[in-house]
Design a protein around this motif. Structure first.
Motif, PDB file in Angstrom:
ATOM      1  N   LEU A 270     -17.897  -6.840  20.420  1.00  0.00           N
ATOM      2  CA  LEU A 270     -16.797  -7.162  19.504  1.00  0.00           C
ATOM      3  C   LEU A 270     -15.632  -7.784  20.257  1.00  0.00           C
ATOM      4  N   PHE A 271     -14.990  -8.722  19.601  1.00  0.00           N
ATOM      5  CA  PHE A 271     -13.919  -9.525  20.192  1.00  0.00           C
ATOM      6  C   PHE A 271     -12.604  -8.739  20.157  1.00  0.00           C
ATOM      7  N   ASP A 272     -12.399  -7.937  21.182  1.00  0.00           N
ATOM      8  CA  ASP A 272     -11.171  -7.152  21.332  1.00  0.00           C
ATOM      9  C   ASP A 272     -10.455  -7.655  22.570  1.00  0.00           C
ATOM     10  N   ILE A 273      -9.473  -8.534  22.371  1.00  0.00           N
ATOM     11  CA  ILE A 273      -8.822  -9.159  23.520  1.00  0.00           C
ATOM     12  C   ILE A 273      -7.309  -9.148  23.350  1.00  0.00           C
ATOM     13  N   ASP A 274      -6.618  -9.286  24.466  1.00  0.00           N
ATOM     14  CA  ASP A 274      -5.159  -9.351  24.452  1.00  0.00           C
ATOM     15  C   ASP A 274      -4.699 -10.222  25.613  1.00  0.00           C
ATOM     16  N   VAL A 275      -4.582 -11.528  25.353  1.00  0.00           N
ATOM     17  CA  VAL A 275      -4.072 -12.463  26.349  1.00  0.00           C
ATOM     18  C   VAL A 275      -2.555 -12.520  26.150  1.00  0.00           C
ATOM     19  N   LYS A 276      -1.845 -11.899  27.025  1.00  0.00           N
ATOM     20  CA  LYS A 276      -0.418 -11.664  26.846  1.00  0.00           C
ATOM     21  C   LYS A 276       0.343 -12.941  26.494  1.00  0.00           C
ATOM     22  N   GLY A 277       1.085 -12.873  25.392  1.00  0.00           N
ATOM     23  CA  GLY A 277       1.920 -13.983  24.975  1.00  0.00           C
ATOM     24  C   GLY A 277       1.171 -15.127  24.327  1.00  0.00           C
ATOM     25  N   ARG A 278      -0.165 -14.979  24.151  1.00  0.00           N
ATOM     26  CA  ARG A 278      -0.939 -16.102  23.615  1.00  0.00           C
ATOM     27  C   ARG A 278      -1.791 -15.696  22.420  1.00  0.00           C
ATOM     28  N   ILE A 279      -2.654 -14.708  22.579  1.00  0.00           N
ATOM     29  CA  ILE A 279      -3.465 -14.285  21.433  1.00  0.00           C
ATOM     30  C   ILE A 279      -3.915 -12.845  21.613  1.00  0.00           C
ATOM     31  N   THR A 280      -3.867 -12.110  20.517  1.00  0.00           N
ATOM     32  CA  THR A 280      -4.397 -10.749  20.450  1.00  0.00           C
ATOM     33  C   THR A 280      -5.278 -10.649  19.220  1.00  0.00           C
ATOM     34  N   PHE A 281      -6.456 -10.082  19.390  1.00  0.00           N
ATOM     35  CA  PHE A 281      -7.368  -9.895  18.257  1.00  0.00           C
ATOM     36  C   PHE A 281      -8.244  -8.688  18.557  1.00  0.00           C
ATOM     37  N   LYS A 282      -8.508  -7.883  17.528  1.00  0.00           N
ATOM     38  CA  LYS A 282      -9.311  -6.675  17.724  1.00  0.00           C
ATOM     39  C   LYS A 282     -10.289  -6.518  16.566  1.00  0.00           C
ATOM     40  N   GLU A 283     -11.481  -7.080  16.746  1.00  0.00           N
ATOM     41  CA  GLU A 283     -12.496  -6.999  15.702  1.00  0.00           C
ATOM     42  C   GLU A 283     -12.880  -5.551  15.388  1.00  0.00           C
ATOM     43  N   SER A 284     -12.820  -4.694  16.402  1.00  0.00           N
ATOM     44  CA  SER A 284     -13.271  -3.316  16.206  1.00  0.00           C
ATOM     45  C   SER A 284     -12.389  -2.539  15.235  1.00  0.00           C
TER      46      SER A 284
END
Length: 275
Positions: A116-130
Motif C-alpha cells: 500500500l502506498f503510504d508515503i510522506d515526502v516532506k513538503g511535497r506529498i503525503t498519502f496513506k492508502e492504508s
C-alpha cells in the motif's frame, strides 16, 4: 505467439463513474480497431485517486457495473483486457484490485495491491492508502495465448522480490497499472520500469491515468513499455493518449542467452523465497 500488440490506454479519469467507463470503452474500441491483442487500463480507471473516492466508488465483484462493462467489451472485441484497477469491496474491507479478462470476457486473474502506498515526502506529498485499503497477499500469475504474465499495481513495482518471484514462475511480461505523482514520477517512474525489465530480462509495462489538473491527485502519466535489455520502447507524455506497441517475446530468449544473468545467479548463496 511471439509478437503481441499491446495497447496502453492513458485515459483521463474524472469524478464520474459513468463518464470514466464511457471513456474506457472508447479507448478499448480504438485499441481493438487498431488490432491490439492486449489492452491495459490505468490504476483506478473508474475512480479519482483519493481515499474518500475509493470508499465512495467501491464495488463488489459479483455485481460490479465496472467489471460487467469490461467483460462485455473483452468478449465483443475478442481481446484480453487488463482492467487497471478499481476499488473492490469485500465485506467490510476495501482493496485496490486489478482484473484480467480473456477474450471470452471471463476473469482469469485478479491482483490485490500487495504494497500500500503510504508515503510522506516532506513538503511535497503525503498519502496513506492504508487509511481505507487492505493489502492483498497473493502473487498473481496468469497464462494467456501469448504466454505467462505477472501482475502488480503501482507501488508494487518498487519491490524487487515481487518481480523476481513472478519472473521465476515464468512470467515474461510484468504489468503494473499505476498512478505515480508529479513528485515520484519524474524521479522514479521510468527508472523503475527499466530496472524491473533489466533485472528479470522481461518486458515491463506501466499504464497510468493522464494528468488531470482539476483533480486533487496529479498523475504523472508517461505510460511505458521497457524491453528485456532495459530500453524504453514506448512511452506516452502526461496528457490523454493511446499508445500501441508491438513487442516480440523472442527477445527474451535472445537477451538471456547473450547476458545470462538469471542463469548465473549464485543459488548456493542466496534465493528469493515465496512463503
Amino acid at each position: 505467439m511471439n509478437k503481441v500488440r499491446i495497447a496502453l490506454c492513458q485515459m483521463n479519469v474524472v469524478d464520474d463513474k459513468k463518464a470514466n467507463l464511457k471513456k474506457a470503452g472508447s479507448f478499448i474500441a480504438d485499441s481493438a480497431h487498431s488490432n491490439a491483442d492486449f489492452i491495459v487500463l490505468p490504476e483506478m480507471f473508474n475512480c479519482p485517486y483519493s481515499n474518500d473516492k475509493f470508499v465512495e466508488y467501491g464495488e463488489n465483484e459479483h455485481d460490479s457495473c465496472t467489471l460487467n462493462t469490461i467483460s462485455q467489451l473483452a468478449e465483443s472485441y475478442n481481446v484480453y483486457i487488463l482492467a487497471g484497477s478499481i476499488p473492490e469491496r469485500e465485506g467490510d474491507k476495501l482493496y485496490n484490485t486489478s482484473y484480467l479478462f480473456d477474450k471470452t470476457g471471463s476473469i482469469i486473474a485478479k491482483h490485490r495491491k500487495m504494497h500500500l502506498f503510504d508515503i510522506d515526502v516532506k513538503g511535497r506529498i503525503t498519502f496513506k492508502e492504508s487509511d481505507v485499503l487492505t493489502a492483498g497477499d497473493d502473487f498473481t500469475i496468469a497464462d494467456t495465448d501469448f504466454g505467462r504474465i505477472g501482475i502488480g499495481i503501482c507501488y508494487d513495482v518498487r519491490f524487487v522480490e515481487l518481480a523476481r518471484i513472478m519472473a521465476e514462475k515464468g512470467a515474461e511480461i510484468l504489468f503494473y497499472p499505476g498512478a505515480f505523482n508529479q513528485t515520484t514520477g519524474p524521479a522514479h517512474w521510468e527508472l523503475l520500469f527499466r530496472s524491473r525489465a533489466l533485472d528479470n530480462q522481461v518486458f515491463c509495462i506501466g499504464v497510468a491515468p493522464a494528468l488531470n489538473i482539476d483533480a486533487s491527485y496529479h498523475s504523472y502519466g508517461h505510460s511505458i513499455i521497457a524491453n528485456p535489455w532495459g530500453e524504453v520502447i514506448a512511452q506516452a507524455g502526461e496528457k490523454e493518449e493511446l499508445v500501441i506497441c508491438e513487442i516480440d517475446l523472442s527477445e527474451i530468449k535472445k537477451v538471456r542467452e547473450e547476458l545470462p544473468v538469471l542463469k548465473n545467479k549464485r543459488k548456493d548463496l542466496y534465493e528469493v523465497i515465496e512463503k
